[in-house]
Design a protein around this motif. Sequence first.
Motif, PDB file in Angstrom:
ATOM      1  N   HIS A   1      10.647   5.948   4.436  1.00  0.00           N
ATOM      2  CA  HIS A   1       9.923   4.735   4.057  1.00  0.00           C
ATOM      3  C   HIS A   1       9.880   3.745   5.225  1.00  0.00           C
ATOM      4  O   HIS A   1       8.831   3.150   5.515  1.00  0.00           O
ATOM      5  CB  HIS A   1      10.608   4.095   2.849  1.00  0.00           C
ATOM      6  CG  HIS A   1      10.019   2.781   2.445  1.00  0.00           C
ATOM      7  ND1 HIS A   1       8.797   2.673   1.827  1.00  0.00           N
ATOM      8  CD2 HIS A   1      10.484   1.508   2.592  1.00  0.00           C
ATOM      9  CE1 HIS A   1       8.530   1.403   1.598  1.00  0.00           C
ATOM     10  NE2 HIS A   1       9.542   0.676   2.054  1.00  0.00           N
ATOM     11  N   LYS A   2      10.998   3.581   5.916  1.00  0.00           N
ATOM     12  CA  LYS A   2      11.065   2.656   7.047  1.00  0.00           C
ATOM     13  C   LYS A   2      10.130   3.099   8.179  1.00  0.00           C
ATOM     14  O   LYS A   2       9.543   2.262   8.871  1.00  0.00           O
ATOM     15  CB  LYS A   2      12.498   2.558   7.559  1.00  0.00           C
ATOM     16  CG  LYS A   2      12.739   1.467   8.603  1.00  0.00           C
ATOM     17  CD  LYS A   2      14.222   1.335   8.900  1.00  0.00           C
ATOM     18  CE  LYS A   2      14.468   0.183   9.870  1.00  0.00           C
ATOM     19  NZ  LYS A   2      13.802   0.385  11.173  1.00  0.00           N
ATOM     20  N   TYR A   3       9.989   4.405   8.351  1.00  0.00           N
ATOM     21  CA  TYR A   3       9.069   4.918   9.379  1.00  0.00           C
ATOM     22  C   TYR A   3       7.646   4.417   9.134  1.00  0.00           C
ATOM     23  O   TYR A   3       6.986   3.930  10.058  1.00  0.00           O
ATOM     24  CB  TYR A   3       9.101   6.450   9.376  1.00  0.00           C
ATOM     25  CG  TYR A   3       8.074   7.077  10.300  1.00  0.00           C
ATOM     26  CD1 TYR A   3       8.338   7.222  11.654  1.00  0.00           C
ATOM     27  CD2 TYR A   3       6.854   7.524   9.805  1.00  0.00           C
ATOM     28  CE1 TYR A   3       7.399   7.793  12.506  1.00  0.00           C
ATOM     29  CE2 TYR A   3       5.910   8.091  10.646  1.00  0.00           C
ATOM     30  CZ  TYR A   3       6.182   8.230  11.999  1.00  0.00           C
ATOM     31  OH  TYR A   3       5.240   8.777  12.833  1.00  0.00           O
ATOM     32  N   TRP A   4       7.178   4.519   7.887  1.00  0.00           N
ATOM     33  CA  TRP A   4       5.816   4.080   7.583  1.00  0.00           C
ATOM     34  C   TRP A   4       5.679   2.560   7.691  1.00  0.00           C
ATOM     35  O   TRP A   4       4.683   2.054   8.218  1.00  0.00           O
ATOM     36  CB  TRP A   4       5.430   4.535   6.169  1.00  0.00           C
ATOM     37  CG  TRP A   4       5.344   6.009   6.016  1.00  0.00           C
ATOM     38  CD1 TRP A   4       6.126   6.809   5.234  1.00  0.00           C
ATOM     39  CD2 TRP A   4       4.418   6.891   6.663  1.00  0.00           C
ATOM     40  NE1 TRP A   4       5.757   8.119   5.350  1.00  0.00           N
ATOM     41  CE2 TRP A   4       4.713   8.202   6.221  1.00  0.00           C
ATOM     42  CE3 TRP A   4       3.381   6.706   7.568  1.00  0.00           C
ATOM     43  CZ2 TRP A   4       3.988   9.314   6.649  1.00  0.00           C
ATOM     44  CZ3 TRP A   4       2.664   7.818   8.001  1.00  0.00           C
ATOM     45  CH2 TRP A   4       2.968   9.099   7.544  1.00  0.00           C
TER      46      TRP A   4
ATOM     47  N   ARG B   1       0.450   1.423   9.830  1.00  0.00           N
ATOM     48  CA  ARG B   1      -0.951   1.858   9.976  1.00  0.00           C
ATOM     49  C   ARG B   1      -1.478   2.617   8.771  1.00  0.00           C
ATOM     50  O   ARG B   1      -2.620   3.031   8.761  1.00  0.00           O
ATOM     51  CB  ARG B   1      -1.100   2.722  11.245  1.00  0.00           C
ATOM     52  CG  ARG B   1      -0.879   1.937  12.528  1.00  0.00           C
ATOM     53  CD  ARG B   1      -1.343   2.700  13.754  1.00  0.00           C
ATOM     54  NE  ARG B   1      -0.499   3.847  14.040  1.00  0.00           N
ATOM     55  CZ  ARG B   1      -0.879   5.115  13.915  1.00  0.00           C
ATOM     56  NH1 ARG B   1      -2.101   5.414  13.490  1.00  0.00           N
ATOM     57  NH2 ARG B   1      -0.049   6.104  14.201  1.00  0.00           N
ATOM     58  N   LEU B   2      -0.647   2.789   7.754  1.00  0.00           N
ATOM     59  CA  LEU B   2      -1.066   3.504   6.548  1.00  0.00           C
ATOM     60  C   LEU B   2      -1.157   2.504   5.406  1.00  0.00           C
ATOM     61  O   LEU B   2      -0.197   1.798   5.097  1.00  0.00           O
ATOM     62  CB  LEU B   2      -0.045   4.597   6.218  1.00  0.00           C
ATOM     63  CG  LEU B   2      -0.506   5.733   5.303  1.00  0.00           C
ATOM     64  CD1 LEU B   2      -1.646   6.511   5.940  1.00  0.00           C
ATOM     65  CD2 LEU B   2       0.666   6.667   4.999  1.00  0.00           C
ATOM     66  N   HIS B   3      -2.335   2.445   4.771  1.00  0.00           N
ATOM     67  CA  HIS B   3      -2.596   1.441   3.742  1.00  0.00           C
ATOM     68  C   HIS B   3      -3.057   2.132   2.456  1.00  0.00           C
ATOM     69  O   HIS B   3      -3.802   3.104   2.497  1.00  0.00           O
ATOM     70  CB  HIS B   3      -3.641   0.451   4.236  1.00  0.00           C
ATOM     71  CG  HIS B   3      -3.277  -0.182   5.546  1.00  0.00           C
ATOM     72  ND1 HIS B   3      -2.401  -1.248   5.641  1.00  0.00           N
ATOM     73  CD2 HIS B   3      -3.623   0.139   6.821  1.00  0.00           C
ATOM     74  CE1 HIS B   3      -2.243  -1.578   6.919  1.00  0.00           C
ATOM     75  NE2 HIS B   3      -2.968  -0.749   7.646  1.00  0.00           N
ATOM     76  N   PHE B   4      -2.621   1.588   1.320  1.00  0.00           N
ATOM     77  CA  PHE B   4      -2.809   2.257   0.041  1.00  0.00           C
ATOM     78  C   PHE B   4      -3.592   1.409  -0.940  1.00  0.00           C
ATOM     79  O   PHE B   4      -3.473   0.184  -0.961  1.00  0.00           O
ATOM     80  CB  PHE B   4      -1.450   2.584  -0.606  1.00  0.00           C
ATOM     81  CG  PHE B   4      -0.575   3.487   0.206  1.00  0.00           C
ATOM     82  CD1 PHE B   4      -0.608   4.856   0.030  1.00  0.00           C
ATOM     83  CD2 PHE B   4       0.287   2.959   1.164  1.00  0.00           C
ATOM     84  CE1 PHE B   4       0.198   5.689   0.779  1.00  0.00           C
ATOM     85  CE2 PHE B   4       1.105   3.783   1.910  1.00  0.00           C
ATOM     86  CZ  PHE B   4       1.059   5.160   1.721  1.00  0.00           C
ATOM     87  N   PHE B   5      -4.360   2.080  -1.766  1.00  0.00           N
ATOM     88  CA  PHE B   5      -4.917   1.485  -2.981  1.00  0.00           C
ATOM     89  C   PHE B   5      -3.906   1.690  -4.098  1.00  0.00           C
ATOM     90  O   PHE B   5      -3.446   2.807  -4.333  1.00  0.00           O
ATOM     91  CB  PHE B   5      -6.247   2.153  -3.340  1.00  0.00           C
ATOM     92  CG  PHE B   5      -6.803   1.724  -4.670  1.00  0.00           C
ATOM     93  CD1 PHE B   5      -7.492   0.525  -4.789  1.00  0.00           C
ATOM     94  CD2 PHE B   5      -6.646   2.518  -5.798  1.00  0.00           C
ATOM     95  CE1 PHE B   5      -8.011   0.120  -6.013  1.00  0.00           C
ATOM     96  CE2 PHE B   5      -7.158   2.128  -7.029  1.00  0.00           C
ATOM     97  CZ  PHE B   5      -7.841   0.924  -7.130  1.00  0.00           C
ATOM     98  N   ASP B   6      -3.539   0.624  -4.780  1.00  0.00           N
ATOM     99  CA  ASP B   6      -2.575   0.704  -5.877  1.00  0.00           C
ATOM    100  C   ASP B   6      -3.228   1.439  -7.045  1.00  0.00           C
ATOM    101  O   ASP B   6      -4.177   0.929  -7.647  1.00  0.00           O
ATOM    102  CB  ASP B   6      -2.160  -0.702  -6.300  1.00  0.00           C
ATOM    103  CG  ASP B   6      -1.102  -0.688  -7.402  1.00  0.00           C
ATOM    104  OD1 ASP B   6      -0.808   0.394  -7.939  1.00  0.00           O
ATOM    105  OD2 ASP B   6      -0.582  -1.776  -7.727  1.00  0.00           O
ATOM    106  N   PRO B   7      -2.745   2.648  -7.388  1.00  0.00           N
ATOM    107  CA  PRO B   7      -3.405   3.415  -8.457  1.00  0.00           C
ATOM    108  C   PRO B   7      -3.288   2.784  -9.833  1.00  0.00           C
ATOM    109  O   PRO B   7      -3.963   3.217 -10.769  1.00  0.00           O
ATOM    110  CB  PRO B   7      -2.682   4.769  -8.408  1.00  0.00           C
ATOM    111  CG  PRO B   7      -1.370   4.486  -7.773  1.00  0.00           C
ATOM    112  CD  PRO B   7      -1.606   3.375  -6.801  1.00  0.00           C
ATOM    113  N   SER B   8      -2.461   1.759  -9.981  1.00  0.00           N
ATOM    114  CA  SER B   8      -2.385   1.066 -11.267  1.00  0.00           C
ATOM    115  C   SER B   8      -3.464  -0.011 -11.393  1.00  0.00           C
ATOM    116  O   SER B   8      -3.643  -0.579 -12.478  1.00  0.00           O
ATOM    117  CB  SER B   8      -1.003   0.423 -11.446  1.00  0.00           C
ATOM    118  OG  SER B   8      -0.804  -0.626 -10.498  1.00  0.00           O
TER     119      SER B   8
END
Length: 216
Positions: free
Chosen positions: A98-101, A106-113
Motif C-alpha cells: 500500500h505504501k508503495y502505491w 500515480r495510480l488513481h481510482f474510481f470509488d466503486p461505491s
Amino acid sequence: RTDQFFTVPYPWDGLNKKLRGMRTGELVIWKAAPKIGKTAMLSELAFHIHESSDHNIGLIFLEDTAKSIGLRINSFIVGKPLQDPETEYTQDELWDAHKYWVDNGRLHFFDPSAARTVENIFQKMMYFVKVENVKYIFLDHISMLSYDAMESDERRLLDKIIKDLKDFAVAHDVNIQTVMHVNDEGRTRGSRAAYQLCDALIDLQRDKLNSDPVIA
C-alpha cells in the motif's frame, strides 16, 4: 512520444506488432465473455504502464469493491494472489505494498461505491485528466453502464457511450482501454459501434474447461 501522441508498448510482442503500442488519443475495446479474466488482464496492463513509464493511470472497475481492487493491485507488489482466500500474507506485506502505491502517487481510482452512472463516470474521467494528469484510463466495463436501460434503448445508449469515449480520448489525448461483454455467440451486446468507432477491437478468449490448468 511523437509529435502526435504518447505511447507505451504492450507487454506482449504480438500486440505491439499489430498496434504499435498503447497510444494516447485512442480507444481500445477488449471483447470478452464473463469470467475470462478481463479484469485481471486490465490490471496487468495498468501495472505494466506504471512500472515502464512515468504516466499517471486511472482505474474504473465497476464490478469490484474497493477491497478487491486494493488486494489485486497490491498482489503485484507482494508477488502473491492476495485475493485468493488461501494465500497467506502478513499485515506488514500488505502495508508495504500500500505504501508503495501511495508514495508513487500515480495510480488513481474510481470509488466503486459511488454512483455508477454514465454521467458520473465521465465526470470522474474528466477529474482524472484535469486534476491528476492521467494519460491512461481503464474502464471495466462498458456493458455495465447500459444494464439499467430498456432493451429497446440499449443499442442507442451503447452507441452513444462508445462515441463519447472515443471523442473523450481524442479531445484529451488519453488512451482508454475498456471491455465489452459478449453473448453466447461471441457478439458484443447491442451495438456495432464498437467495430466502427474504436481504434482496436481485441477478442479475449481462453479454454476454461481444458484439463491443463495452464491452458485453462
